[in-house]
Design an enzyme around this catalytic site. Structure first.
Site, PDB file in Angstrom:
ATOM      1  N   ASP A 147       0.885  -1.177   0.000  1.00  0.00           N
ATOM      2  CA  ASP A 147       0.000   0.000   0.000  1.00  0.00           C
ATOM      3  C   ASP A 147       0.916   1.218   0.000  1.00  0.00           C
ATOM      4  O   ASP A 147       1.617   1.475   0.980  1.00  0.00           O
ATOM      5  CB  ASP A 147      -0.861  -0.057   1.276  1.00  0.00           C
ATOM      6  CG  ASP A 147      -1.701   1.189   1.477  1.00  0.00           C
ATOM      7  OD1 ASP A 147      -1.553   2.147   0.689  1.00  0.00           O
ATOM      8  OD2 ASP A 147      -2.485   1.216   2.450  1.00  0.00           O
TER       9      ASP A 147
ATOM     10  N   TYR B  98       2.049  -6.772  18.924  1.00  0.00           N
ATOM     11  CA  TYR B  98       1.774  -7.584  17.757  1.00  0.00           C
ATOM     12  C   TYR B  98       1.516  -6.688  16.553  1.00  0.00           C
ATOM     13  O   TYR B  98       0.689  -5.797  16.595  1.00  0.00           O
ATOM     14  CB  TYR B  98       0.556  -8.456  18.048  1.00  0.00           C
ATOM     15  CG  TYR B  98      -0.053  -9.120  16.849  1.00  0.00           C
ATOM     16  CD1 TYR B  98       0.601 -10.165  16.220  1.00  0.00           C
ATOM     17  CD2 TYR B  98      -1.284  -8.724  16.367  1.00  0.00           C
ATOM     18  CE1 TYR B  98       0.042 -10.788  15.127  1.00  0.00           C
ATOM     19  CE2 TYR B  98      -1.859  -9.333  15.279  1.00  0.00           C
ATOM     20  CZ  TYR B  98      -1.185 -10.369  14.659  1.00  0.00           C
ATOM     21  OH  TYR B  98      -1.761 -10.968  13.584  1.00  0.00           O
TER      22      TYR B  98
ATOM     23  N   LYS C 229      -1.377  -6.716  10.633  1.00  0.00           N
ATOM     24  CA  LYS C 229      -2.486  -6.466   9.702  1.00  0.00           C
ATOM     25  C   LYS C 229      -1.871  -6.092   8.357  1.00  0.00           C
ATOM     26  O   LYS C 229      -1.572  -4.941   8.087  1.00  0.00           O
ATOM     27  CB  LYS C 229      -3.382  -5.330  10.208  1.00  0.00           C
ATOM     28  CG  LYS C 229      -3.828  -5.465  11.643  1.00  0.00           C
ATOM     29  CD  LYS C 229      -4.912  -6.504  11.802  1.00  0.00           C
ATOM     30  CE  LYS C 229      -5.379  -6.582  13.240  1.00  0.00           C
ATOM     31  NZ  LYS C 229      -4.400  -6.307  14.267  1.00  0.00           N
TER      32      LYS C 229
HETATM   33 MG    MG Z   1      -4.903  -2.108   2.520  1.00  0.00          MG
HETATM   34 MG    MG Z   2      -4.004   1.243   3.840  1.00  0.00          MG
END
Ligand code: MG
Ligand code: MG
Ligand code: F6R
Length: 408
Positions: free
Chosen positions: A14, A231, A234
């Site tokens: 991203d 942690y 994602k």
């Molecule tokens: Mg994304």
């Molecule tokens: Mg993003």
């Protein structure tokens, strides 16, 4: 002599989007295509396809250079550099977000982008599925993959296909301990589930056929780790799957996404639980509370190291047309169920299980709140301090005893 092994790689990142965390600008995808066209001409890669899910650019590449190859990863790195430049010029949101280092050091591991790669001998016919998820974590694949590879009530092939019946080895990563273990299904199925059920700690990295077909599935888990005791994971993960002829069929891979509404961690601020929304890449903009977490599934045949979709044979420059499995009306009801489940989760507001447990929240204000309250918290066991004895008023001479007035 064994045939040359082909490697199928997805490298994804991203590096900025329009609007907020919604989708990369088309010019960013074009820039990535141009870099990979050159890499194909230079012979670094055999073939490629550039796509996206939500705000993540996904580069599919095929080559004969093996996994973690410097040139292949370098080409992907260059794609993200070029796309970042455009995102910065356009002042897009989170431009360059997943580029964590200034200099490329051989492969993308630890540098920000995620990757899933598998190397195998191409069979007589080689159907591939590419799953791409946004706003969730790698262990989101554990539920569907265990249903597909371990549950005979889901995959009848495990019972009636003699090669699938031999079972599969699962490479499982323990995020907390930074370790991995290989376990075998069906013998250890229930033990495998006792680990994988804890999605905050365990995730599937790889699944391998036990009938000699080689790797069946691989998940991107690059960012799964504990950073400074927290942690981090994602990673909007991808998963590459080989299908058919002793492996789960295409339909066995897609079925769980209709039969089950799956709750996964991520969604808004990487801190919520929402339902997996199966959709086409075109429909994968996170339009509801930055989500819900979306999953796409594109299919290609592999033909001597080249991708073959619905485009004419011999297409150049990554101009492929994959089969879009979740983009069909068959998944309309699954999408409705996902929205219904997600709305239900949202109805809990900032309370678990709508939000994640404290240790898994990607965003939290709790440490600051606790710091501010340090002096105001008191132990429940602490004895109440004796109130400072008030100065007793000077004793008056006892008044003559009156007769008690009776109150009615
Ligand atoms: Mg994304
Ligand atoms: Mg993003
Ligand atoms: C989740 C995601 C978004 C952002 C959210 C807040 O993966 O990308 O849900 O976390 O929009 O983003 P910032 O902090 O950039 O305002």
């Amino acid at each position: 002599m064994s045939a040359e092994k082909v490697t199928v790689s997805i490298i994804k990142a991203d590096v900025g989007s329009v609007v907020g965390h919604a989708r990369p600008h088309p010019s960013m995808l074009d820039a990535a295509r141009n870099v990979l066209k050159d890499a194909q001409k230079a012979g670094t890669i055999e073939d490629f396809y550039v796509t996206r899910v939500g705000d993540d650019i996904n580069l599919y590449m095929t080559h004969y250079k093996g996994e973690n190859n410097k040139d292949v990863h370098g080409a992907a790195w260059e794609c993200f550099q070029q796309a970042t430049k455009i995102a910065k010029k356009m002042k897009l949101y989170a431009a360059g977000q997943d580029i964590l280092t200034d200099a490329f050091s051989g492969n993308v591991k630890g540098a920000g982008p995620g990757s899933a790669e598998m190397t195998f001998e191409e069979r007589g016919s080689e159907p591939l599925l590419f799953f791409m998820a946004d706003k969730t974590e790698p262990s989101a694949y554990s539920l569907p993959l265990t249903r597909i590879f371990m549950d005979p009530f889901t995959t009848t092939g495990l019972v009636i296909d003699k090669r699938a019946k031999k079972g599969f080895d699962f490479e499982i990563q323990d995020v907390m301990a930074n370790k991995k273990v290989v376990m075998s299904a069906p013998e250890e199925s229930w033990s495998i589930l006792s680990l994988l059920g804890d999605t905050s700690r365990y995730a599937i990295k790889r699944i391998i056929s036990r009938s000699g077909i080689g790797p069946a599935a691989v998940v991107s888990t690059d960012k799964l780790n504990m950073t400074a005791g927290r942690y981090v994971g994602k990673d909007d993960p991808v998963c590459i799957c080989r299908c058919q002829s002793g492996l789960p069929s295409v339909g066995e891979y897609t079925q769980p996404f209709i039969n089950t509404t799956m709750l996964v961690a991520g969604w808004m601020r990487g801190s919520h639980i929402g339902a997996f929304y199966p959709c086409s890449p075109e429909d994968s903009d996170p339009t509801y509370y930055d989500g819900p977490p979306r999953i796409c599934c594109l299919g290609f045949q592999l033909n001597n190291g080249k991708l073959q979709g619905l485009e004419p044979y011999g297409a150049k420059n990554g101009e492929h047309i994959p089969v879009d499995f979740f983009g069909t009306s068959t998944f309309d009801n699954a999408r409705r169920c996902a929205i219904k489940a997600s709305k239900f989760m949202r109805s809990q507001g900032p309370f678990v299980p709508s939000i994640l447990g404290a240790e898994e929240m990607e965003y939290t204000s709790r440490p600051d709140v606790l710091k501010e309250l340090t002096n105001r918290f008191v132990s429940l066991d602490e004895k109440p301090k004796k109130a400072a004895a008030k100065k007793a008023p000077a004793k008056k001479a006892p008044a003559k005893k009156k007769k008690a007035v009776e109150v009615e």
